[in-house]
Write an enzyme that holds these catalytic residues in place. Structure first.
Site, PDB file in Angstrom:
ATOM      1  CG  ASN A  37      -1.977   1.044   1.193  1.00 20.13           C
ATOM      2  OD1 ASN A  37      -2.072   1.820   0.255  1.00 20.13           O
ATOM      3  ND2 ASN A  37      -2.800   1.079   2.227  1.00 20.13           N
ATOM      4  CG  HIS A 122     -11.371  -3.320  11.644  1.00 16.33           C
ATOM      5  ND1 HIS A 122     -10.541  -2.777  10.700  1.00 16.33           N
ATOM      6  CD2 HIS A 122     -10.711  -4.389  12.152  1.00 16.33           C
ATOM      7  CE1 HIS A 122      -9.426  -3.482  10.625  1.00 16.33           C
ATOM      8  NE2 HIS A 122      -9.512  -4.466  11.495  1.00 16.33           N
ATOM      9  NE  ARG A 147      -8.852  -2.147  14.692  1.00 19.33           N
ATOM     10  CZ  ARG A 147      -8.207  -1.688  13.605  1.00 19.33           C
ATOM     11  NH1 ARG A 147      -7.049  -2.212  13.255  1.00 19.33           N
ATOM     12  NH2 ARG A 147      -8.746  -0.757  12.854  1.00 19.33           N
ATOM     13  CE1 TYR A 159      -4.764   2.459  11.570  1.00 18.11           C
ATOM     14  CE2 TYR A 159      -5.608   1.231  13.447  1.00 18.11           C
ATOM     15  CZ  TYR A 159      -5.208   1.275  12.129  1.00 18.11           C
ATOM     16  OH  TYR A 159      -5.252   0.144  11.365  1.00 18.11           O
ATOM     17  CG  ASP A 212      -3.825  -1.139  15.655  1.00 16.49           C
ATOM     18  OD1 ASP A 212      -2.749  -0.892  16.238  1.00 16.49           O
ATOM     19  OD2 ASP A 212      -3.899  -1.341  14.431  1.00 16.49           O
ATOM     20  CG  HIS A 214      -1.609   2.115  13.587  1.00 21.73           C
ATOM     21  ND1 HIS A 214      -1.092   2.834  12.543  1.00 21.73           N
ATOM     22  CD2 HIS A 214      -2.048   0.949  13.058  1.00 21.73           C
ATOM     23  CE1 HIS A 214      -1.228   2.141  11.422  1.00 21.73           C
ATOM     24  NE2 HIS A 214      -1.799   0.990  11.715  1.00 21.73           N
ATOM     25  CD  GLU A 238      -2.974  -4.621  15.287  1.00 23.83           C
ATOM     26  OE1 GLU A 238      -2.439  -4.474  14.175  1.00 23.83           O
ATOM     27  OE2 GLU A 238      -4.199  -4.760  15.454  1.00 23.83           O
ATOM     28  CD  GLU A 264      -0.630  -3.286  11.031  1.00 20.00           C
ATOM     29  OE1 GLU A 264      -0.806  -2.266  10.363  1.00 20.00           O
ATOM     30  OE2 GLU A 264      -1.511  -3.796  11.747  1.00 20.00           O
ATOM     31  NE  ARG A 285      -2.441  -7.593  14.139  1.00 21.05           N
ATOM     32  CZ  ARG A 285      -3.124  -7.571  12.998  1.00 21.05           C
ATOM     33  NH1 ARG A 285      -3.454  -8.683  12.380  1.00 21.05           N
ATOM     34  NH2 ARG A 285      -3.487  -6.419  12.442  1.00 21.05           N
ATOM     35  CD  GLU A 341      -6.727  -6.339  10.576  1.00 19.16           C
ATOM     36  OE1 GLU A 341      -7.049  -5.156  10.812  1.00 19.16           O
ATOM     37  OE2 GLU A 341      -5.557  -6.683  10.284  1.00 19.16           O
ATOM     38  CD1 TRP A 405      -1.978   7.786  10.798  1.00 15.18           C
ATOM     39  CD2 TRP A 405      -1.546   5.904   9.668  1.00 15.18           C
ATOM     40  NE1 TRP A 405      -3.192   7.240  10.412  1.00 15.18           N
ATOM     41  CE2 TRP A 405      -2.942   6.067   9.711  1.00 15.18           C
ATOM     42  CE3 TRP A 405      -1.039   4.780   9.025  1.00 15.18           C
ATOM     43  CZ2 TRP A 405      -3.852   5.181   9.130  1.00 15.18           C
ATOM     44  CZ3 TRP A 405      -1.941   3.889   8.449  1.00 15.18           C
ATOM     45  CH2 TRP A 405      -3.325   4.081   8.492  1.00 15.18           C
TER      46      TRP A 405
END
Length: 405
Positions: A37, A122, A147, A159, A212, A214, A238, A264, A285, A341, A405
């Site tokens: 991404n 989510h 979550r 986030y 999360d 983040h 997380e 992640e 993750r 997830e 972020w």
């Protein structure tokens, strides 16, 4: 059997996806996901210029040798671009092997350890009531693990929530540059426990809750948050701390019994080695799409199992259905699988491009027994959704300092 061509497709049926198609001289082909991404075209260039010429004429059944060749053979190991490119190739090779064998990939890995794959959804909201409303909806759909993310009072979001929009991707429709948002650690720490307090008051322990951070906190801040959230019995917290310095999780672990998850953005076992062997985390993750594919994920799962760490692969909307199918096969096999997830099946555009071998039932994914990964990719349909440049957001503190972020 020989590889005769490798085609790379970039499409945007709701999100940008990089799809790898390996063709053989016997007419069998395999599909892989090489989506990164915000840096999709960098992976495309790596595949087109540096991988494709090296693999034409090779035997696609030699998955291990090809993986080692792409990892060790380039000298410049690891990194998200390299490992995402390798992942696309690796998934496609497993897809070919499964189709030739007439078996789903999970059978090639050793067979199922479970008949269904537990998932979490989510629930994001602009305030607590809005978040709990979305939690209601997910519970009604059958989820038993969710979550929770909520905008912080005094900020436009945090986030999981951005400026009243459903998704940061929508903020780039007219100006495809990274969206920016403010972050305030004190306001966040003061607020988040209230979110989970209200959720438990309403639902008791009938649903597992997750959160999360983040990577927004320092170790001592994360330890404080974990301690405050202990009464609400989270399945896991997380990305509480950035993990470049893996010992940061040591300090969080020493101060809270809230289970910890991270991984992640990891792209190899080395990113997680100390975290696993020191048992600083409870859930790993890492995503197959960003860590070199199915081949290394098997090793990571086996290594984690020695230290009571479970897998919980990253499952965002910017991993294609091919990547999600790879996870479904891995999760079906992995003895120490924990939870997946899952952001739901895509909309009309995505479903016109990809057909995938999974169904959602009562908070679980069921993967069918189609040979290989079981995903179909419509090249003509993909042409209708051209690539659109986009970025992940960035965060800044109130004084303008760039933050995680």
């Amino acid at each position: 059997m020989k590889i005769v061509d490798i085609k790379i497709f970039v499409s945007n049926p709701g999100r940008n996806f990089v799809t790898v198609k390996i063709e053989t001289d016997e007419g069998v082909f395999g599909l892989g996901d090489a989506t990164l991404n915000g840096r999709e075209l960098a992976v495309v260039a790596y595949l087109e210029e540096h991988i494709k010429p090296c693999l034409i004429g090779r035997d696609p059944h030699k998955i291990e040798d090809i993986w080692q060749y792409l990892y060790k053979g380039c000298y410049w190991r690891r990194g998200p671009i390299t490992m995402t490119a390798i992942a696309g190739i690796d998934m496609a090779l497993w897809d070919i092997k499964g189709k030739v064998a007439g078996l789903p990939v999970y059978d090639l890995l050793g067979g199922k350890s479970r008949e269904k794959i537990r998932v979490y959804g989510h629930a994001n909201g602009q305030d607590i009531d809005d978040t709990l409303h979305h939690l209601d909806h997910l519970i009604s759909e059958g989820y038993n693990a969710v979550r929770l993310q909520c905008a912080i009072p005094g900020l436009e979001g945090t986030y999981g929530t951005l400026a009243g929009k459903k998704d940061y991707f929508e903020l780039q429709s007219d100006r495809p540059l990274p969206p920016e948002q403010l972050w305030d650690t004190k306001a966040y720490l003061d607020f988040v426990p209230e979110l989970f307090k209200k959720a438990r008051e309403k639902y008791g322990n009938s649903v597992d809750l997750l959160h999360d951070t983040h990577s927004r906190l320092t170790p001592i801040e994360a330890a404080r948050l974990g301690k405050m959230l202990e009464p609400y019995n989270l399945l896991f917290l997380e990305d509480s701390v950035t993990a470049e310095n893996q010992t940061g999780y040591k300090y969080v672990r020493e101060h809270t019994t809230t289970p910890l998850a991270v991984g992640e953005i990891f792209n190899s076992i080395w990113d997680a080695k100390e975290l696993i062997e020191n048992q600083y985390i409870d859930y790993l993750r890492t995503a197959a799409t960003h860590a070199g594919g199915i081949t290394p994920m098997r090793r990571m799962a086996d290594f984690a199992s020695l230290y009571h760490v479970r897998t919980a692969p990253h499952g965002p909307p910017d991993i294609s259905p091919i990547g999600h199918a790879a996870h479904a096969h891995l999760n079906s096999w992995t003895p120490n699988f924990g939870i997946q997830e899952f952001i739901g099946f895509g909309g009309e555009a995505l479903n016109s491009v990809f057909k995938y071998p999974m169904t959602f039932e009562h908070g679980h994914l069921i993967v069918n027994d189609t040979p290989g990964l079981g995903v179909e990719f419509d090249e003509k349909a993909a042409e209708q959704y051209p690539y659109k440049r986009s970025y992940l957001p960035v965060s800044r503190l109130k004084d303008g300092t760039l933050w995680n972020w």
